[in-house]
Design an enzyme around this catalytic site. Structure first.
Site, PDB file in Angstrom:
ATOM      1  N   TYR A   1      -1.954  -1.744  10.740  1.00  0.00           N
ATOM      2  CA  TYR A   1      -1.273  -1.775   8.918  1.00  0.00           C
ATOM      3  C   TYR A   1      -0.191  -0.560   8.239  1.00  0.00           C
ATOM      4  O   TYR A   1       0.128  -1.759   7.415  1.00  0.00           O
ATOM      5  CB  TYR A   1      -2.957  -0.907   8.859  1.00  0.00           C
ATOM      6  CG  TYR A   1      -3.289  -0.756   7.058  1.00  0.00           C
ATOM      7  CD1 TYR A   1      -3.864  -2.001   6.714  1.00  0.00           C
ATOM      8  CD2 TYR A   1      -2.421   0.255   6.313  1.00  0.00           C
ATOM      9  CE1 TYR A   1      -4.070  -2.327   5.202  1.00  0.00           C
ATOM     10  CE2 TYR A   1      -2.839  -0.154   4.784  1.00  0.00           C
ATOM     11  CZ  TYR A   1      -3.658  -1.030   4.636  1.00  0.00           C
ATOM     12  OH  TYR A   1      -3.701  -1.578   3.527  1.00  0.00           O
TER      13      TYR A   1
ATOM     14  N   SER B   1       1.150  -1.478  -0.289  1.00  0.00           N
ATOM     15  CA  SER B   1      -0.012   0.429  -0.034  1.00  0.00           C
ATOM     16  C   SER B   1       0.698   1.653  -0.478  1.00  0.00           C
ATOM     17  O   SER B   1       1.856   1.155   0.647  1.00  0.00           O
ATOM     18  CB  SER B   1      -0.913   0.585   1.120  1.00  0.00           C
ATOM     19  OG  SER B   1      -1.602   1.479   1.791  1.00  0.00           O
TER      20      SER B   1
END
Ligand code: NAD
Length: 264
Positions: free
Chosen positions: A157, A144
């Site tokens: 995350y 990401s």
């Protein structure tokens, strides 16, 4: 080069390759599974066991479904046992949790790090010897933009995705010593139109007191040069590119699909 029915040239002809895609019941993973299948790969879709996974696999000709909870180490090993030989491993399964650090639930931290960092490591560890033996392999980690930069309240995350980039680089160094047939890659997308993001759109609309239609432009994509959600199929095409014969030239690299987010 394979040629598709619509006349476009494909970078990769994956006939005869076997692919394992995690988190394949939804979003990016499902698009990747479909795309690799369309390029000729025999695809194994893995996700949490259940009808979502079965339905997803039923939509990919010739595909198999293997349910596994990737937060369970023994289940990850069972998945590796059951899947057998894999040429293309796409580590994609993931989940988000939003909370300030001082309140961050520790079990949630363990879950996110387990699914998004430890499971990719264990699957790679188990499937890598076969790739080395056959002289060809691709490990594509769906990271990401949050593997490269942080946002507040996404500690687990962001940490897991940064870790996944470190793992990708380490793997590239080790695999490179085997001659370049096996390569490692990370893809770092900005926001992609998937259920994971659609849930955030609804929550942000409530939090900011604005209509959902304004959330994408005014909240999610404020950092992007191009204020558009990426489509899951666009990420799938990047996976295809990394599975082409050019893979070795980019091993250890990060393919940012950030719509200009990181250009600041
Ligand atoms: P999604 O929620 O549509 O799909 C994620 C899948 O992972 C789900 O099917 C879910 O069941 C599976 N999963 C979650 N926990 C699991 C577990 N314990 N065991 C097995 N499977 C599990 O999300 P998505 O947007 O398609 O995300 C896929 C990947 O792409 C994730 O790693 C995510 O971090 C990454 N990503 C997404 C975006 C985005 O904007 N959507 C952006 C950058 C990166």
């Amino acid at each position: 080069m394979a040629q598709s029915t619509n006349g476009h040239h494909h970078a990769a002809d994956l006939g005869g390759r076997r692919a394992l895609v995690t988190g394949a019941a939804s979003g990016i993973g499902l698009a990747v599974a479909r795309h690799l299948g369309a390029l000729g790969a025999r695809v194994v879709l893995s996700d949490l066991e259940g009808p979502r996974l079965e339905a997803a696999a039923a939509g990919v000709p010739g595909a198999l479904a293997i349910g596994a909870d990737l937060s369970d180490r023994a289940a990850v090993h069972r998945l590796a046992d059951e899947v057998g030989e894999v040429d293309i491993l796409v580590n994609n399964a993931g989940l988000q949790h939003v909370s300030p650090i001082e309140e961050f639930d520790e079990a949630r931290w363990d879950l996110i790090v387990g699914v998004m960092l430890t499971a990719p490591f264990v699957l790679t560890k188990r499937l890598l010897p076969g790739m080395y033996a056959r002289g060809w392999g691709r490990v594509v980690n769906i990271a990401s933009v949050h593997g490269l930069i942080a946002s507040p309240y996404k500690a687990a995350y962001v940490s897991a995705k940064h870790g996944l980039l470190g793992f990708t680089k380490t793997l590239a160094l080790e695999a490179g010593a085997h001659g370049g047939g096996v390569s490692a890659h990370a893809i770092c997308p900005s926001y992609v139109r998937t259920p994971l993001v659609e849930g955030q759109v609804a929550a942000q609309a409530t939090a900011h007191g604005i209509p959902e239609s304004e959330v994408v432009d005014k909240v999610l994509l404020t950092q992007n040069a191009v204020r558009r959600l990426i489509e899951p199929e666009e990420v799938a095409r990047a996976v295809e590119f990394l599975c082409s014969d050019l893979g070795w030239t980019m091993t250890g690299g990060v393919l940012a699909m950030d719509a200009g987010w990181l250009a600041h």
